[in-house]
Design a protein around this motif. Structure first.
Motif, mmCIF file in Angstrom:
data_model
loop_
_atom_site.group_PDB
_atom_site.id
_atom_site.type_symbol
_atom_site.label_atom_id
_atom_site.label_comp_id
_atom_site.label_asym_id
_atom_site.label_seq_id
_atom_site.Cartn_x
_atom_site.Cartn_y
_atom_site.Cartn_z
ATOM 1 N N ARG A 94 17.203 19.721 50.037
ATOM 2 C CA ARG A 94 16.404 19.490 48.829
ATOM 3 C C ARG A 94 17.271 19.078 47.645
ATOM 4 N NH1 ARG A 94 14.542 24.719 49.994
ATOM 5 N NH2 ARG A 94 15.510 25.468 48.070
ATOM 6 N N GLY A 95 18.571 19.216 47.783
ATOM 7 C CA GLY A 95 19.448 18.957 46.644
ATOM 8 C C GLY A 95 19.597 20.153 45.744
ATOM 9 N N GLY A 96 19.285 21.352 46.251
ATOM 10 C CA GLY A 96 19.417 22.563 45.459
ATOM 11 C C GLY A 96 20.874 22.960 45.288
ATOM 12 N N ALA A 97 21.122 23.840 44.326
ATOM 13 C CA ALA A 97 22.488 24.283 44.028
ATOM 14 C C ALA A 97 22.464 25.744 43.632
ATOM 15 C CB ALA A 97 23.089 23.450 42.905
ATOM 16 N N SER A 98 23.498 26.479 44.044
ATOM 17 C CA SER A 98 23.648 27.884 43.670
ATOM 18 C C SER A 98 24.973 28.063 42.949
ATOM 19 C CB SER A 98 23.611 28.780 44.909
ATOM 20 O OG SER A 98 22.349 28.682 45.555
ATOM 21 N N LEU A 99 24.942 28.762 41.818
ATOM 22 C CA LEU A 99 26.170 28.971 41.054
ATOM 23 C C LEU A 99 27.018 30.089 41.676
ATOM 24 C CD1 LEU A 99 27.811 28.093 38.644
ATOM 25 C CD2 LEU A 99 26.496 29.657 37.218
ATOM 26 N N ASN A 100 26.361 31.208 42.021
ATOM 27 C CA ASN A 100 27.050 32.310 42.720
ATOM 28 C C ASN A 100 28.326 32.770 42.022
ATOM 29 O OD1 ASN A 100 25.150 32.597 44.704
ATOM 30 N ND2 ASN A 100 26.202 31.320 46.186
ATOM 31 N N LEU A 101 28.236 32.969 40.704
ATOM 32 C CA LEU A 101 29.335 33.614 39.999
ATOM 33 C C LEU A 101 29.480 35.049 40.469
ATOM 34 C CD1 LEU A 101 28.824 32.344 36.349
ATOM 35 C CD2 LEU A 101 30.958 32.191 37.625
ATOM 36 N N PRO A 102 30.683 35.604 40.437
ATOM 37 C CA PRO A 102 30.833 37.007 40.819
ATOM 38 C C PRO A 102 29.958 37.906 39.947
ATOM 39 C CG PRO A 102 32.973 35.938 40.636
ATOM 40 C CD PRO A 102 31.968 34.972 40.094
ATOM 41 N N ASP A 103 29.384 38.933 40.562
ATOM 42 C CA ASP A 103 28.599 39.906 39.817
ATOM 43 C C ASP A 103 29.507 40.694 38.889
ATOM 44 O OD1 ASP A 103 26.220 39.219 41.015
ATOM 45 O OD2 ASP A 103 26.384 40.724 42.594
ATOM 46 N N GLU A 104 29.013 40.980 37.699
ATOM 47 C CA GLU A 104 29.732 41.813 36.738
ATOM 48 C C GLU A 104 28.780 42.909 36.291
ATOM 49 O OE1 GLU A 104 32.748 40.668 33.314
ATOM 50 O OE2 GLU A 104 30.698 40.307 32.701
ATOM 51 N N THR A 158 38.756 28.748 41.605
ATOM 52 C CA THR A 158 37.310 28.675 41.812
ATOM 53 C C THR A 158 36.540 29.309 40.663
ATOM 54 O OG1 THR A 158 37.432 28.540 44.226
ATOM 55 C CG2 THR A 158 35.427 29.466 43.299
ATOM 56 N N LEU A 159 37.018 30.448 40.141
ATOM 57 C CA LEU A 159 36.312 31.091 39.033
ATOM 58 C C LEU A 159 36.252 30.191 37.802
ATOM 59 C CD1 LEU A 159 34.809 33.461 37.843
ATOM 60 C CD2 LEU A 159 37.002 34.553 37.324
ATOM 61 N N PRO A 160 37.354 29.569 37.357
ATOM 62 C CA PRO A 160 37.234 28.636 36.230
ATOM 63 C C PRO A 160 36.260 27.482 36.509
ATOM 64 C CG PRO A 160 39.534 29.203 36.584
ATOM 65 C CD PRO A 160 38.767 29.796 37.734
ATOM 66 N N ILE A 161 36.217 27.003 37.754
ATOM 67 C CA ILE A 161 35.289 25.921 38.086
ATOM 68 C C ILE A 161 33.849 26.398 37.974
ATOM 69 C CG2 ILE A 161 34.463 24.449 39.963
ATOM 70 C CD1 ILE A 161 37.376 24.258 40.907
ATOM 71 N N LEU A 162 33.565 27.596 38.494
ATOM 72 C CA LEU A 162 32.208 28.125 38.418
ATOM 73 C C LEU A 162 31.799 28.388 36.973
ATOM 74 C CD1 LEU A 162 32.205 30.630 41.437
ATOM 75 C CD2 LEU A 162 31.162 28.356 41.332
ATOM 76 N N GLU A 163 32.748 28.865 36.166
ATOM 77 C CA GLU A 163 32.452 29.056 34.743
ATOM 78 C C GLU A 163 32.104 27.730 34.083
ATOM 79 O OE1 GLU A 163 32.217 31.722 32.955
ATOM 80 O OE2 GLU A 163 33.126 33.329 34.139
ATOM 81 N N ALA A 164 32.828 26.684 34.439
ATOM 82 C CA ALA A 164 32.534 25.355 33.891
ATOM 83 C C ALA A 164 31.186 24.857 34.380
ATOM 84 C CB ALA A 164 33.638 24.378 34.289
#
Length: 471
Positions: free
Chosen positions: A205-215, A306-312
Protein backbone atom coordinates in the motif's frame (compact mmCIF):
# COMPACT_ATOMS: atom_id res chain seq x y z
CA UNK A 1 17.96 -1.28 20.13
CA UNK A 2 18.49 -2.93 23.51
CA UNK A 3 16.46 -1.98 26.56
CA UNK A 4 18.09 0.65 28.73
CA UNK A 5 16.86 1.78 32.12
CA UNK A 6 18.39 4.51 34.27
CA UNK A 7 17.28 5.02 37.88
CA UNK A 8 17.03 8.12 40.02
CA UNK A 9 19.07 7.12 43.05
CA UNK A 10 19.59 9.96 45.58
CA UNK A 11 16.78 10.18 48.13
CA UNK A 12 16.71 13.99 48.06
CA UNK A 13 16.27 13.95 44.28
CA UNK A 14 13.55 11.31 44.63
CA UNK A 15 11.61 13.47 47.07
CA UNK A 16 11.88 16.53 44.85
CA UNK A 17 10.94 14.46 41.80
CA UNK A 18 7.83 12.98 43.45
CA UNK A 19 6.64 16.50 44.33
CA UNK A 20 7.32 17.72 40.77
CA UNK A 21 5.42 14.84 39.19
CA UNK A 22 2.46 15.37 41.48
CA UNK A 23 2.42 19.05 40.58
CA UNK A 24 2.23 18.31 36.86
CA UNK A 25 -1.40 17.21 37.13
CA UNK A 26 -2.38 20.56 38.67
CA UNK A 27 -0.33 22.64 36.26
CA UNK A 28 -1.77 20.88 33.21
CA UNK A 29 -5.36 21.06 34.48
CA UNK A 30 -5.64 17.30 34.06
CA UNK A 31 -8.82 16.01 35.75
CA UNK A 32 -7.91 13.37 38.32
CA UNK A 33 -10.82 12.56 40.61
CA UNK A 34 -14.23 11.70 39.16
CA UNK A 35 -17.25 13.69 40.38
CA UNK A 36 -19.61 11.81 42.70
CA UNK A 37 -22.39 11.74 40.10
CA UNK A 38 -20.06 10.13 37.56
CA UNK A 39 -18.96 7.42 39.99
CA UNK A 40 -22.56 6.73 41.02
CA UNK A 41 -23.72 6.39 37.42
CA UNK A 42 -20.80 4.12 36.55
CA UNK A 43 -21.60 1.84 39.50
CA UNK A 44 -25.12 1.38 38.17
CA UNK A 45 -24.18 0.99 34.50
CA UNK A 46 -25.04 -2.34 32.89
CA UNK A 47 -24.96 -3.57 29.30
CA UNK A 48 -27.76 -5.39 27.53
CA UNK A 49 -27.17 -9.06 26.71
CA UNK A 50 -26.02 -9.61 23.10
CA UNK A 51 -28.06 -12.08 21.04
CA UNK A 52 -24.93 -13.71 19.58
CA UNK A 53 -22.97 -16.02 21.90
CA UNK A 54 -19.29 -16.55 21.01
CA UNK A 55 -18.10 -17.81 24.38
CA UNK A 56 -16.93 -21.05 22.75
CA UNK A 57 -14.24 -19.05 20.88
CA UNK A 58 -10.93 -19.05 22.79
CA UNK A 59 -10.17 -15.32 22.71
CA UNK A 60 -7.01 -13.97 24.34
CA UNK A 61 -5.73 -10.47 25.13
CA UNK A 62 -2.20 -9.12 24.59
CA UNK A 63 -1.11 -5.97 26.42
CA UNK A 64 1.69 -4.55 28.57
CA UNK A 65 2.22 -6.55 31.75
CA UNK A 66 -0.21 -5.67 34.53
CA UNK A 67 -2.78 -3.91 32.32
CA UNK A 68 -6.38 -3.92 33.49
CA UNK A 69 -8.04 -1.75 30.83
CA UNK A 70 -8.20 -4.45 28.16
CA UNK A 71 -9.78 -3.09 24.99
CA UNK A 72 -9.05 -5.90 22.52
CA UNK A 73 -9.09 -9.70 22.38
CA UNK A 74 -8.24 -11.86 19.37
CA UNK A 75 -8.62 -15.37 18.02
CA UNK A 76 -6.60 -16.60 15.02
CA UNK A 77 -7.09 -19.75 13.00
CA UNK A 78 -6.24 -21.21 9.62
CA UNK A 79 -8.97 -21.42 7.00
CA UNK A 80 -7.80 -23.49 4.04
CA UNK A 81 -4.82 -21.64 2.60
CA UNK A 82 -5.96 -18.45 4.30
CA UNK A 83 -6.90 -17.32 7.80
CA UNK A 84 -9.81 -16.20 9.96
CA UNK A 85 -9.12 -13.39 12.41
CA UNK A 86 -11.65 -12.50 15.10
CA UNK A 87 -10.98 -9.22 16.86
CA UNK A 88 -13.19 -8.34 19.81
CA UNK A 89 -13.42 -4.75 21.10
CA UNK A 90 -14.78 -3.79 24.53
CA UNK A 91 -18.43 -2.75 24.29
CA UNK A 92 -18.04 0.63 25.96
CA UNK A 93 -21.04 2.20 24.13
CA UNK A 94 -23.40 -0.14 26.00
CA UNK A 95 -22.10 1.01 29.39
CA UNK A 96 -22.06 4.77 28.73
CA UNK A 97 -25.45 6.46 28.46
CA UNK A 98 -25.40 9.28 25.85
CA UNK A 99 -25.87 12.61 27.60
CA UNK A 100 -25.25 11.09 31.02
CA UNK A 101 -22.69 12.00 33.67
CA UNK A 102 -20.11 9.42 32.52
CA UNK A 103 -20.46 10.60 28.92
CA UNK A 104 -19.99 14.25 29.87
CA UNK A 105 -16.92 13.50 31.98
CA UNK A 106 -15.40 11.35 29.21
CA UNK A 107 -15.83 14.22 26.75
CA UNK A 108 -14.00 16.49 29.21
CA UNK A 109 -11.10 14.04 29.51
CA UNK A 110 -10.82 12.79 25.92
CA UNK A 111 -8.39 9.97 26.66
CA UNK A 112 -6.64 8.08 29.42
CA UNK A 113 -3.50 9.86 30.58
CA UNK A 114 -0.51 7.81 31.67
CA UNK A 115 1.35 9.70 34.39
CA UNK A 116 4.48 8.43 36.10
CA UNK A 117 2.66 8.20 39.43
CA UNK A 118 -0.47 6.48 38.04
CA UNK A 119 -3.03 6.64 35.27
CA UNK A 120 -5.76 9.25 34.90
CA UNK A 121 -8.45 7.11 33.23
CA UNK A 122 -11.02 8.17 30.68
CA UNK A 123 -13.75 6.25 32.52
CA UNK A 124 -14.17 5.28 36.17
CA UNK A 125 -12.17 2.14 36.91
CA UNK A 126 -15.31 0.17 37.75
CA UNK A 127 -15.88 0.29 33.99
CA UNK A 128 -12.41 0.63 32.46
CA UNK A 129 -10.72 -1.98 34.64
CA UNK A 130 -13.66 -4.18 35.52
CA UNK A 131 -17.12 -4.46 33.95
CA UNK A 132 -16.30 -3.26 30.43
CA UNK A 133 -12.74 -4.61 30.31
CA UNK A 134 -12.12 -7.89 28.46
CA UNK A 135 -10.60 -9.58 31.49
CA UNK A 136 -9.98 -13.32 31.35
CA UNK A 137 -12.47 -15.87 32.61
CA UNK A 138 -15.53 -13.58 32.68
CA UNK A 139 -18.37 -13.00 30.21
CA UNK A 140 -18.24 -9.67 28.41
CA UNK A 141 -20.27 -8.01 25.63
CA UNK A 142 -18.03 -7.00 22.75
CA UNK A 143 -17.96 -5.71 19.20
CA UNK A 144 -16.55 -8.66 17.26
CA UNK A 145 -14.93 -8.08 13.87
CA UNK A 146 -14.46 -11.27 11.83
CA UNK A 147 -11.98 -11.10 8.94
CA UNK A 148 -11.34 -13.60 6.17
CA UNK A 149 -7.78 -13.34 4.84
CA UNK A 150 -6.33 -15.01 1.77
CA UNK A 151 -2.94 -16.74 1.68
CA UNK A 152 -1.22 -13.36 1.19
CA UNK A 153 -2.95 -11.79 4.19
CA UNK A 154 -5.30 -9.58 2.16
CA UNK A 155 -8.82 -9.08 3.55
CA UNK A 156 -11.37 -10.79 1.30
CA UNK A 157 -14.40 -10.23 3.56
CA UNK A 158 -15.27 -8.93 7.01
CA UNK A 159 -18.29 -8.43 9.25
CA UNK A 160 -19.07 -6.73 12.55
CA UNK A 161 -21.38 -8.18 15.19
CA UNK A 162 -22.17 -7.58 18.83
CA UNK A 163 -21.57 -10.75 20.83
CA UNK A 164 -20.95 -12.24 24.24
CA UNK A 165 -17.37 -13.47 24.61
CA UNK A 166 -15.10 -14.91 27.28
CA UNK A 167 -11.36 -14.33 27.05
CA UNK A 168 -9.31 -17.35 28.07
CA UNK A 169 -5.88 -15.75 28.62
CA UNK A 170 -4.38 -12.40 29.51
CA UNK A 171 -0.98 -12.34 27.77
CA UNK A 172 1.74 -9.73 28.03
CA UNK A 173 4.23 -8.75 25.34
CA UNK A 174 7.40 -10.07 26.97
CA UNK A 175 6.08 -13.51 27.90
CA UNK A 176 4.28 -13.86 24.56
CA UNK A 177 7.51 -13.08 22.69
CA UNK A 178 9.40 -15.58 24.84
CA UNK A 179 6.75 -18.21 24.12
CA UNK A 180 7.03 -17.62 20.38
CA UNK A 181 10.83 -17.74 20.55
CA UNK A 182 10.59 -21.14 22.25
CA UNK A 183 8.20 -22.40 19.57
CA UNK A 184 5.34 -23.03 22.01
CA UNK A 185 1.82 -23.59 20.70
CA UNK A 186 -0.82 -21.21 21.99
CA UNK A 187 -3.07 -18.25 21.29
CA UNK A 188 -0.26 -16.29 19.59
CA UNK A 189 1.10 -19.13 17.43
CA UNK A 190 -0.28 -17.66 14.21
CA UNK A 191 0.40 -14.03 15.14
CA UNK A 192 3.90 -13.91 13.54
CA UNK A 193 2.52 -15.46 10.35
CA UNK A 194 -0.50 -13.17 10.00
CA UNK A 195 1.41 -10.15 11.32
CA UNK A 196 4.19 -10.61 8.75
CA UNK A 197 1.63 -10.98 5.94
CA UNK A 198 -0.12 -7.80 7.03
CA UNK A 199 3.23 -5.96 7.10
CA UNK A 200 3.74 -7.08 3.49
CA UNK A 201 0.27 -5.71 2.71
CA UNK A 202 1.35 -2.43 4.31
CA UNK A 203 4.41 -2.34 2.06
CA UNK A 204 2.28 -2.90 -1.04
CA UNK A 205 0.00 0.00 0.00
CA UNK A 206 2.99 2.29 0.38
CA UNK A 207 2.54 2.51 4.14
CA UNK A 208 5.36 3.49 6.49
CA UNK A 209 6.14 2.92 10.17
CA UNK A 210 8.43 5.20 12.15
CA UNK A 211 9.03 2.74 15.03
CA UNK A 212 11.06 5.07 17.22
CA UNK A 213 12.24 3.42 20.44
CA UNK A 214 9.68 3.61 23.24
CA UNK A 215 10.49 6.11 25.98
CA UNK A 216 8.59 5.54 29.19
CA UNK A 217 8.89 6.64 32.79
CA UNK A 218 8.48 3.62 35.06
CA UNK A 219 8.48 3.16 38.82
CA UNK A 220 10.53 0.44 40.47
CA UNK A 221 9.23 -1.59 43.46
CA UNK A 222 11.41 0.51 45.77
CA UNK A 223 9.67 3.67 44.56
CA UNK A 224 12.56 4.87 42.41
CA UNK A 225 11.61 6.41 39.07
CA UNK A 226 13.41 5.42 35.90
CA UNK A 227 13.34 6.10 32.18
CA UNK A 228 13.12 2.99 30.07
CA UNK A 229 13.96 3.13 26.40
CA UNK A 230 13.54 0.07 24.24
CA UNK A 231 12.75 -1.03 20.72
CA UNK A 232 9.25 -2.57 20.48
CA UNK A 233 9.25 -6.36 20.41
CA UNK A 234 8.25 -8.08 17.14
CA UNK A 235 5.09 -9.38 18.80
CA UNK A 236 4.01 -5.77 19.41
CA UNK A 237 4.36 -4.91 15.73
CA UNK A 238 2.41 -8.01 14.69
CA UNK A 239 -0.31 -7.29 17.23
CA UNK A 240 -0.56 -3.68 16.02
CA UNK A 241 -1.32 -4.97 12.53
CA UNK A 242 -4.59 -6.50 13.80
CA UNK A 243 -5.65 -3.11 15.14
CA UNK A 244 -4.66 -1.35 11.91
CA UNK A 245 -6.63 -3.87 9.85
CA UNK A 246 -9.71 -3.22 12.01
CA UNK A 247 -9.33 0.54 11.74
CA UNK A 248 -9.15 0.32 7.95
CA UNK A 249 -12.28 -1.85 7.87
CA UNK A 250 -14.13 0.66 10.04
CA UNK A 251 -13.07 3.49 7.74
CA UNK A 252 -14.36 1.64 4.68
CA UNK A 253 -17.75 1.09 6.34
CA UNK A 254 -18.10 4.74 7.27
CA UNK A 255 -16.94 6.02 3.88
CA UNK A 256 -19.44 3.81 2.08
CA UNK A 257 -22.22 5.08 4.36
CA UNK A 258 -20.93 8.67 4.09
CA UNK A 259 -20.93 9.28 7.83
CA UNK A 260 -18.19 8.88 10.37
CA UNK A 261 -14.90 10.10 11.78
CA UNK A 262 -11.50 9.28 10.27
CA UNK A 263 -7.95 9.62 11.51
CA UNK A 264 -6.11 11.28 8.63
CA UNK A 265 -2.56 12.35 7.85
CA UNK A 266 -1.36 14.08 4.67
CA UNK A 267 1.34 12.70 2.43
CA UNK A 268 4.64 14.52 3.05
CA UNK A 269 5.33 17.19 0.45
CA UNK A 270 8.38 17.24 -1.81
CA UNK A 271 10.08 19.86 0.34
CA UNK A 272 9.91 17.52 3.35
CA UNK A 273 11.14 14.59 1.27
CA UNK A 274 14.06 16.65 -0.07
CA UNK A 275 15.05 17.75 3.43
CA UNK A 276 14.96 14.15 4.64
CA UNK A 277 17.09 13.00 1.68
CA UNK A 278 19.71 15.61 2.55
CA UNK A 279 19.70 14.51 6.19
CA UNK A 280 20.17 10.84 5.34
CA UNK A 281 22.99 11.71 2.97
CA UNK A 282 24.71 13.82 5.64
CA UNK A 283 24.46 10.88 8.03
CA UNK A 284 26.06 8.55 5.51
CA UNK A 285 22.93 6.43 5.02
CA UNK A 286 21.42 8.07 1.93
CA UNK A 287 17.85 7.39 0.84
CA UNK A 288 18.14 7.51 -2.93
CA UNK A 289 15.52 5.16 -4.39
CA UNK A 290 12.23 3.52 -3.49
CA UNK A 291 9.54 4.58 -1.07
CA UNK A 292 10.44 6.10 2.28
CA UNK A 293 8.49 3.41 4.13
CA UNK A 294 10.67 0.69 2.62
CA UNK A 295 13.81 2.67 3.45
CA UNK A 296 12.78 3.03 7.11
CA UNK A 297 11.86 -0.64 7.44
CA UNK A 298 15.26 -1.72 6.14
CA UNK A 299 17.31 0.36 8.60
CA UNK A 300 19.58 -1.66 10.88
CA UNK A 301 18.33 -1.10 14.44
CA UNK A 302 21.81 -1.92 15.77
CA UNK A 303 23.38 0.91 13.73
CA UNK A 304 24.08 3.94 15.98
CA UNK A 305 23.04 6.23 13.12
CA UNK A 306 19.56 4.71 12.88
CA UNK A 307 18.21 6.75 15.80
CA UNK A 308 19.26 10.11 14.26
CA UNK A 309 17.67 8.99 10.97
CA UNK A 310 14.40 8.06 12.67
CA UNK A 311 14.40 11.37 14.52
CA UNK A 312 14.82 13.15 11.19
CA UNK A 313 12.04 11.03 9.65
CA UNK A 314 9.60 12.26 12.29
CA UNK A 315 9.11 15.36 10.11
CA UNK A 316 7.43 13.09 7.54
CA UNK A 317 4.79 11.94 10.04
CA UNK A 318 3.15 15.26 10.85
CA UNK A 319 -0.31 16.71 10.39
CA UNK A 320 -2.42 13.85 11.80
CA UNK A 321 -5.94 14.86 12.77
CA UNK A 322 -9.59 13.87 12.78
CA UNK A 323 -12.06 14.50 9.95
CA UNK A 324 -15.80 14.11 10.54
CA UNK A 325 -18.38 13.85 7.78
CA UNK A 326 -22.12 13.31 7.41
CA UNK A 327 -23.67 13.12 3.97
CA UNK A 328 -20.54 13.60 1.86
CA UNK A 329 -17.31 11.63 2.09
CA UNK A 330 -14.20 13.80 2.65
CA UNK A 331 -12.13 14.68 -0.41
CA UNK A 332 -8.93 13.47 1.26
CA UNK A 333 -9.61 10.49 3.50
CA UNK A 334 -6.11 8.99 3.55
CA UNK A 335 -3.84 8.26 6.46
CA UNK A 336 -0.57 8.49 4.55
CA UNK A 337 1.57 6.47 6.97
CA UNK A 338 -0.90 3.58 6.79
CA UNK A 339 -1.49 4.00 3.07
CA UNK A 340 -5.28 3.77 3.37
CA UNK A 341 -8.28 5.46 5.00
CA UNK A 342 -8.26 4.63 8.70
CA UNK A 343 -10.36 5.18 11.83
CA UNK A 344 -9.60 4.94 15.53
CA UNK A 345 -11.86 2.08 16.58
CA UNK A 346 -10.04 -0.37 18.81
CA UNK A 347 -9.43 1.44 22.13
CA UNK A 348 -12.80 2.71 23.46
CA UNK A 349 -11.80 2.25 27.11
CA UNK A 350 -8.91 4.67 26.65
CA UNK A 351 -9.90 6.98 23.78
CA UNK A 352 -13.16 8.93 23.42
CA UNK A 353 -13.54 8.93 19.63
CA UNK A 354 -13.62 5.13 19.37
CA UNK A 355 -17.06 5.03 21.01
CA UNK A 356 -18.48 7.03 18.11
CA UNK A 357 -16.69 4.93 15.48
CA UNK A 358 -17.95 1.66 16.94
CA UNK A 359 -21.52 2.90 17.31
CA UNK A 360 -21.59 4.13 13.71
CA UNK A 361 -20.04 0.92 12.33
CA UNK A 362 -22.47 -1.35 14.20
CA UNK A 363 -25.47 0.63 12.98
CA UNK A 364 -24.18 0.46 9.40
CA UNK A 365 -23.53 -3.29 9.70
CA UNK A 366 -27.08 -3.87 10.98
CA UNK A 367 -28.70 -1.60 8.42
CA UNK A 368 -30.01 0.65 11.20
CA UNK A 369 -30.24 4.42 11.50
CA UNK A 370 -27.27 6.19 13.04
CA UNK A 371 -28.31 7.23 16.59
CA UNK A 372 -29.31 10.88 16.94
CA UNK A 373 -26.76 11.50 19.71
CA UNK A 374 -23.95 10.50 17.33
CA UNK A 375 -25.03 12.91 14.59
CA UNK A 376 -25.64 15.74 17.04
CA UNK A 377 -22.18 15.46 18.62
CA UNK A 378 -20.04 14.35 15.68
CA UNK A 379 -18.64 17.80 14.92
CA UNK A 380 -17.42 18.19 18.50
CA UNK A 381 -14.99 15.27 18.29
CA UNK A 382 -11.98 16.83 16.50
CA UNK A 383 -11.68 19.66 19.04
CA UNK A 384 -12.20 17.34 22.02
CA UNK A 385 -9.54 14.92 20.78
CA UNK A 386 -7.08 17.69 19.91
CA UNK A 387 -7.42 19.21 23.37
CA UNK A 388 -6.84 15.85 25.07
CA UNK A 389 -3.91 15.04 22.78
CA UNK A 390 -2.24 18.33 23.68
CA UNK A 391 -2.76 17.61 27.38
CA UNK A 392 -1.30 14.12 27.01
CA UNK A 393 1.69 15.40 25.04
CA UNK A 394 2.45 18.08 27.63
CA UNK A 395 2.18 15.57 30.46
CA UNK A 396 4.45 13.08 28.73
CA UNK A 397 7.15 15.59 27.84
CA UNK A 398 7.04 17.37 31.20
CA UNK A 399 7.25 14.04 33.05
CA UNK A 400 10.27 12.90 31.09
CA UNK A 401 11.95 16.30 31.51
CA UNK A 402 11.56 16.15 35.30
CA UNK A 403 12.85 12.58 35.52
CA UNK A 404 15.81 13.34 33.23
CA UNK A 405 16.74 16.33 35.38
CA UNK A 406 16.65 14.08 38.45
CA UNK A 407 18.77 11.45 36.70
CA UNK A 408 21.47 14.02 35.98
CA UNK A 409 21.49 15.51 39.49
CA UNK A 410 24.51 13.45 40.66
CA UNK A 411 26.45 14.53 37.56
CA UNK A 412 26.27 18.30 38.09
CA UNK A 413 29.79 19.69 37.79
CA UNK A 414 31.08 16.69 35.85
CA UNK A 415 31.58 16.00 32.14
CA UNK A 416 29.73 13.39 30.15
CA UNK A 417 29.75 11.98 26.60
CA UNK A 418 26.70 12.31 24.35
CA UNK A 419 25.78 11.29 20.81
CA UNK A 420 24.39 14.01 18.56
CA UNK A 421 20.97 13.03 17.20
CA UNK A 422 20.07 16.17 15.28
CA UNK A 423 21.56 19.65 14.76
CA UNK A 424 19.68 22.87 14.26
CA UNK A 425 21.62 26.12 14.02
CA UNK A 426 24.05 26.17 16.98
CA UNK A 427 22.16 23.66 19.16
CA UNK A 428 21.81 19.91 19.02
CA UNK A 429 19.57 17.22 20.39
CA UNK A 430 21.92 14.80 22.14
CA UNK A 431 21.55 11.34 23.62
CA UNK A 432 23.43 10.46 26.80
CA UNK A 433 23.86 6.72 27.21
CA UNK A 434 24.20 6.48 30.97
CA UNK A 435 22.09 7.79 32.52
CA UNK A 436 19.68 7.50 29.59
CA UNK A 437 18.83 11.13 28.93
CA UNK A 438 17.89 13.05 25.77
CA UNK A 439 18.64 16.76 26.02
CA UNK A 440 19.48 19.94 24.12
CA UNK A 441 22.93 21.51 24.17
CA UNK A 442 24.94 24.13 22.30
CA UNK A 443 27.54 22.58 19.99
CA UNK A 444 30.44 23.96 17.94
CA UNK A 445 29.81 24.90 14.32
CA UNK A 446 30.19 21.96 11.97
CA UNK A 447 29.11 19.35 14.51
CA UNK A 448 27.40 16.52 12.61
CA UNK A 449 24.59 14.19 13.64
CA UNK A 450 26.00 10.87 14.73
CA UNK A 451 29.15 12.36 16.25
CA UNK A 452 30.06 12.15 19.94
CA UNK A 453 30.54 15.35 21.95
CA UNK A 454 31.78 15.88 25.48
CA UNK A 455 29.53 18.06 27.62
CA UNK A 456 29.62 19.55 31.08
CA UNK A 457 26.49 19.27 33.26
CA UNK A 458 26.29 22.82 34.57
CA UNK A 459 22.93 22.70 36.41
CA UNK A 460 19.57 20.92 36.70
CA UNK A 461 16.15 22.00 37.95
CA UNK A 462 13.93 19.01 38.73
CA UNK A 463 10.77 21.03 39.40
CA UNK A 464 11.05 22.84 36.07
CA UNK A 465 12.47 19.84 34.21
CA UNK A 466 15.41 21.87 32.96
CA UNK A 467 18.95 20.73 32.21
CA UNK A 468 21.86 23.03 31.30
CA UNK A 469 24.64 21.37 29.32
CA UNK A 470 27.63 23.21 27.86
CA UNK A 471 30.55 22.05 25.68
Amino acid sequence: MPQRRSHVAPSAAQTELAAALSGLRVNLDAPVEFPTAVLAEAEQATASQPELDLRDIAFATLDPEGSRDLDQAFHLERDGDGYTVRYAIADVPSFVAPGGAVDAEARRRGQTLYAADGTIPLHPTVLSEDRASLLPGVDRPAFVWTFSLDSAGAVTAFRLERALIRSREQLDYVSAQESLDRGDDGAVTLLPVIGALRIEQEKSRGGASLNLPDEEVVRAPDGAYAIERRQPLPVEDWNAQLSLMTGMAAASLMLDAKIGVLRTMPQPDEKSFDAFRHQTAALGRPWTTGRYGDYLRELDRADPLTLPILEAAASLFRGAGYVVFDGTAPADAMQAAIGAPYAHTTAPLRRLVDRWSLTICLAISRGEEIPDWVRESLNELPALMQESAQRASKLDSATINCVEAALLTPFVGTTIDATVIAVRDDRATVQIAEPAVTASAPVPAGTAAGSVVRLSVRSVDIAEGKIELVP
